[in-house]
Write a protein that holds these residues in place. Sequence first.
Motif, PDB file in Angstrom:
ATOM      1  N   ASP A   1       0.852  -1.186   0.000  1.00  0.00           N
ATOM      2  CA  ASP A   1       0.000   0.000   0.000  1.00  0.00           C
ATOM      3  C   ASP A   1       0.887   1.235   0.000  1.00  0.00           C
ATOM      4  O   ASP A   1       1.777   1.366   0.862  1.00  0.00           O
ATOM      5  N   THR A   2       0.641   2.146  -0.929  1.00  0.00           N
ATOM      6  CA  THR A   2       1.392   3.397  -0.962  1.00  0.00           C
ATOM      7  C   THR A   2       0.461   4.556  -1.300  1.00  0.00           C
ATOM      8  O   THR A   2      -0.513   4.397  -2.032  1.00  0.00           O
ATOM      9  N   VAL A   3       0.780   5.719  -0.757  1.00  0.00           N
ATOM     10  CA  VAL A   3       0.103   6.970  -1.084  1.00  0.00           C
ATOM     11  C   VAL A   3       1.170   7.963  -1.507  1.00  0.00           C
ATOM     12  O   VAL A   3       2.191   8.124  -0.821  1.00  0.00           O
ATOM     13  N   THR A   4       0.945   8.612  -2.652  1.00  0.00           N
ATOM     14  CA  THR A   4       1.928   9.548  -3.194  1.00  0.00           C
ATOM     15  C   THR A   4       1.253  10.864  -3.553  1.00  0.00           C
ATOM     16  O   THR A   4       0.205  10.870  -4.209  1.00  0.00           O
ATOM     17  N   ALA A   5       1.833  11.959  -3.123  1.00  0.00           N
ATOM     18  CA  ALA A   5       1.380  13.301  -3.496  1.00  0.00           C
ATOM     19  C   ALA A   5       2.427  13.928  -4.412  1.00  0.00           C
ATOM     20  O   ALA A   5       3.626  13.834  -4.141  1.00  0.00           O
ATOM     21  N   ARG A   6       1.961  14.561  -5.478  1.00  0.00           N
ATOM     22  CA  ARG A   6       2.856  15.173  -6.463  1.00  0.00           C
ATOM     23  C   ARG A   6       2.438  16.621  -6.675  1.00  0.00           C
ATOM     24  O   ARG A   6       1.240  16.918  -6.772  1.00  0.00           O
ATOM     25  N   ILE A   7       3.407  17.475  -6.787  1.00  0.00           N
ATOM     26  CA  ILE A   7       3.160  18.884  -7.102  1.00  0.00           C
ATOM     27  C   ILE A   7       3.998  19.248  -8.314  1.00  0.00           C
ATOM     28  O   ILE A   7       5.198  18.936  -8.374  1.00  0.00           O
ATOM     29  N   ASN A   8       3.362  19.902  -9.272  1.00  0.00           N
ATOM     30  CA  ASN A   8       4.076  20.432 -10.425  1.00  0.00           C
ATOM     31  C   ASN A   8       3.710  21.909 -10.521  1.00  0.00           C
ATOM     32  O   ASN A   8       2.560  22.262 -10.791  1.00  0.00           O
ATOM     33  N   TRP A   9       4.692  22.745 -10.288  1.00  0.00           N
ATOM     34  CA  TRP A   9       4.433  24.181 -10.117  1.00  0.00           C
ATOM     35  C   TRP A   9       5.369  24.976 -11.022  1.00  0.00           C
ATOM     36  O   TRP A   9       6.591  24.912 -10.884  1.00  0.00           O
ATOM     37  N   LYS A  10       4.766  25.711 -11.941  1.00  0.00           N
ATOM     38  CA  LYS A  10       5.537  26.590 -12.810  1.00  0.00           C
ATOM     39  C   LYS A  10       5.697  27.929 -12.103  1.00  0.00           C
ATOM     40  O   LYS A  10       4.795  28.772 -12.088  1.00  0.00           O
ATOM     41  N   LEU A  11       6.866  28.124 -11.492  1.00  0.00           N
ATOM     42  CA  LEU A  11       7.104  29.319 -10.686  1.00  0.00           C
ATOM     43  C   LEU A  11       7.362  30.548 -11.546  1.00  0.00           C
ATOM     44  O   LEU A  11       7.091  31.679 -11.130  1.00  0.00           O
ATOM     45  N   ALA A  12       7.910  30.318 -12.726  1.00  0.00           N
ATOM     46  CA  ALA A  12       8.224  31.395 -13.669  1.00  0.00           C
ATOM     47  C   ALA A  12       8.304  30.754 -15.045  1.00  0.00           C
ATOM     48  O   ALA A  12       8.341  29.525 -15.166  1.00  0.00           O
ATOM     49  N   PRO A  13       8.331  31.569 -16.108  1.00  0.00           N
ATOM     50  CA  PRO A  13       8.396  30.961 -17.448  1.00  0.00           C
ATOM     51  C   PRO A  13       9.559  30.002 -17.637  1.00  0.00           C
ATOM     52  O   PRO A  13       9.460  29.063 -18.422  1.00  0.00           O
ATOM     53  N   ASN A  14      10.641  30.197 -16.914  1.00  0.00           N
ATOM     54  CA  ASN A  14      11.822  29.345 -17.070  1.00  0.00           C
ATOM     55  C   ASN A  14      12.134  28.530 -15.819  1.00  0.00           C
ATOM     56  O   ASN A  14      13.249  28.020 -15.666  1.00  0.00           O
ATOM     57  N   MET A  15      11.171  28.407 -14.916  1.00  0.00           N
ATOM     58  CA  MET A  15      11.447  27.733 -13.647  1.00  0.00           C
ATOM     59  C   MET A  15      10.258  26.858 -13.252  1.00  0.00           C
ATOM     60  O   MET A  15       9.122  27.319 -13.251  1.00  0.00           O
ATOM     61  N   ARG A  16      10.546  25.596 -12.936  1.00  0.00           N
ATOM     62  CA  ARG A  16       9.487  24.665 -12.572  1.00  0.00           C
ATOM     63  C   ARG A  16       9.939  23.800 -11.385  1.00  0.00           C
ATOM     64  O   ARG A  16      11.069  23.322 -11.343  1.00  0.00           O
ATOM     65  N   LEU A  17       9.021  23.604 -10.454  1.00  0.00           N
ATOM     66  CA  LEU A  17       9.266  22.741  -9.294  1.00  0.00           C
ATOM     67  C   LEU A  17       8.414  21.489  -9.415  1.00  0.00           C
ATOM     68  O   LEU A  17       7.202  21.560  -9.618  1.00  0.00           O
ATOM     69  N   THR A  18       9.048  20.323  -9.316  1.00  0.00           N
ATOM     70  CA  THR A  18       8.327  19.053  -9.233  1.00  0.00           C
ATOM     71  C   THR A  18       8.657  18.423  -7.891  1.00  0.00           C
ATOM     72  O   THR A  18       9.823  18.358  -7.498  1.00  0.00           O
ATOM     73  N   SER A  19       7.623  17.949  -7.221  1.00  0.00           N
ATOM     74  CA  SER A  19       7.797  17.440  -5.867  1.00  0.00           C
ATOM     75  C   SER A  19       6.982  16.181  -5.690  1.00  0.00           C
ATOM     76  O   SER A  19       5.821  16.116  -6.107  1.00  0.00           O
ATOM     77  N   LEU A  20       7.587  15.144  -5.089  1.00  0.00           N
ATOM     78  CA  LEU A  20       6.906  13.883  -4.788  1.00  0.00           C
ATOM     79  C   LEU A  20       7.096  13.559  -3.312  1.00  0.00           C
ATOM     80  O   LEU A  20       8.214  13.643  -2.795  1.00  0.00           O
ATOM     81  N   THR A  21       6.007  13.178  -2.658  1.00  0.00           N
ATOM     82  CA  THR A  21       6.050  12.737  -1.274  1.00  0.00           C
ATOM     83  C   THR A  21       5.288  11.427  -1.182  1.00  0.00           C
ATOM     84  O   THR A  21       4.146  11.335  -1.651  1.00  0.00           O
ATOM     85  N   ARG A  22       5.902  10.410  -0.597  1.00  0.00           N
ATOM     86  CA  ARG A  22       5.277   9.086  -0.559  1.00  0.00           C
ATOM     87  C   ARG A  22       5.407   8.467   0.826  1.00  0.00           C
ATOM     88  O   ARG A  22       6.446   8.566   1.479  1.00  0.00           O
TER      89      ARG A  22
END
Length: 807
Positions: free
Chosen positions: A336-357
């Motif tokens: 059993d696993t639970v995963t949260a993902r965030i994909n956030w375009k902070l600026a036209p040339n900057m992106r944050l990808t985040s995974l928590t499991r």
Amino acid sequence: MNHSPVRQPLRLRHLDTTPAASLQRSTLAMSVSAAMLLVPLAPLSALAQTAAAQGAATATATGPGGEQIRQLGEIVVLGKRVESNPNAEVGAPYKARTSGDSRHTRPLAETPSTITVLTKTAIDDAGVTDLKQILAAQPGITLGTGENGNAFGDRYIIRGQEARSDVFVDGLRDPGMSTRESFAVEQLEISKGPNSSFAGRGTAGGAINAITKQATLDHDFTRFSAGVGSDSQKRFTTDFNKGFGDNFALRVNALYGDEDVPDRKPVSRSRKGVAVSGLVEVNKDLAITLDYYGLRTSDKSPDLGAYLTGTLPYRVPAKDVPVYAQSSDFLKSDIDTVTARINWKLAPNMRLTSLTRYGTSNNAYVTTGASAGTRYDGATGAAYTTGYIDGGHSGWQDVDYFAHQSNLRLDTTLGGMKNEFIFGVEYTNHKVVSGSYGITNGAAANCRSVSTTSPNPIGANNAWCFTASNGTPVANLANLAGRSAIRAGKNQDWRVKTVALTAMDTIDLTERFSAFGGVRADRFDLDLVRFTAATGAVSGDYGYKDTLVNGHFGLTYKVAKDVIAYASASTAQDINGGEADSGTNSGYGGAVLYQGQIAGAKPESSTNLELGTKWNLLNNQLLATAALFQTTKKEVMEGANYDTIGTFNTGKNRVHGLEIGISGDFTDKFSMQAGAAVMKSKVLGSAVATNVGNPLSNFAEKSYSVQAKYQLTDAFSFGAINRYESSRCGGQPDTGAGFTNGMCSQPVPSFNVSDLFAAYRFNKKLDVRVNVLNVFNKDYYTAVYRSGSFLYKGDARAVRVTLNYEI
């Protein structure tokens, strides 16, 4: 599934159809829904424009200023079914264009390393479903046995190096030794060569990364598959994706499967699973995905296969070995696993990808091995040759883990050169509590083994044999020993906490030259507490901290528009005691102790040098690759059998070779996924002088796999798979294969196995596929334990019929 040309509506959700807006919106949806990179949108855009020009419904409206606004109605695109995998090459479903790991910022055809990708379409066509079956067919990968009967989950060896703990899901390590399934997998990525700059500790031979199916807003679909076949095989899956408005999508995958192992009944496998993915686009720049994955696997009376008989040079697999697994034996995993993902375009040339499991897995087994040799009739002392079962093997493992990974991508120009920076941070807390089962034999023994303490062959029977002394086979072999098992207390609590920092950059030096560089530092804290299972008393408490620093550098040169040559170097490090399933069995990746301490050893280190080329051919529909490589592993910790005492940093080995691959479409009708590896391995240093010069254990010098499909008509396609592995030699990991007088002591014969498949599409919604696995019903063996008492047997011939329906 048969991907013949059919009519398929493509939902274009956005009124703003300017190229910039379309690219921005689609890029966000694709990358968020699978935490992956950009998907090639240009071919779909071109198809949409063509369809519109040919008469898509239009309407006009009046804007606030009185201007006319032209609105497009539903556009119908003619072509192959829209792929749910955002990383697949459009129009070539056997070929992946990009990696599911966002840290690979360039397409695979421009990445300076060997990465074999198996798409879901190729996996489905092959007709096999467990990851062990899928990966065992790939060149450069062999299987290992559960050492000393350790039957926990799947065990892989990549380019001669252990990789059983180097399995990842969406870029996060999947700890614990579990059985893994493909029903929720979009594609499998096999990175070859040391990989610690991406994956952290271990990964001396490479890593396996399963990219899972994610909810998407790009199109809706509902797919059902129902399969039946020989050996009472049944398999039902569903894949449902639905967008609700422009901001929420839900995807559900479900599995029910059950089958007898071909030609080994009553041995059976059961698989049940569900994967749910929900995507929320908060706005055009921010999206969140929440996933749940659950899997229940159960193998009843799991089969450890055959065994080797005879003496050198006539040591061969035993013939006609009956099913000797005891009825109470089992192998199971609950995940059993639970995963949260965030994909956030902070600026036209900057992106944050985040995974928590956060995840748990509970793995357990009780298995029985067998051998053949001389046994005795306890009443008469008569000697005879027979097969006999051993005392059994067991274990349980409760895994509890938390992981977080965040990567910030920054695209910028410095000094006139384009840079794609990745800055990452990762925290993991992996805990594995394990123990064994108490095994009781309730049936009377039927033969006698002679031991050093009782050399007289006449006396009480103390063993369980396949036949009586007169050659009569035992009836009801599954209950020969009347065996039962009770879970005992824990004997180990293993935990590793790690904090890692990563910095990477891909830079265009000139129009033709590009470079990639990356470095990762892992600070780990290992705790290993051993217990006396019967009393719960602590019998050993070991732990230490250290920092691992690894890197990867690659240089590519664009020989032509779609052809690159590259050179790369990468490193990996592993830690003493890093294998949770081995405890202090130092010979199998467990902790090596010296004067009661685990600390004092340098990390094992591996370095890979590679020269390669990649050709993106036929309008990007076909990718051909070739690479020469050499991996050297040094500072190897060598174990002594199952003892805690071994030697620190005394071993060294080397693997070098050539690997080639091809994937994609040669024509609109002919597709292929193929690869071959020719390798040599050698032990260069060891505390045991006789190991030096030997090849690594369970190492196949030659292997290849070819999967080809031909679309004969719009409705009918057929294909074949052929895979080959040269002979291998068993032995203890890292200390070299076992040899006696220059001959392999525990040989595994080479094998060549073929499968066939065909599919027919009745209409745009319904098709059927038939797979015939091991069509010539060959006996073949995939791995051997170092004593020869376990010789894993490949599946016999099996027929599978799968009906696919899409709404």
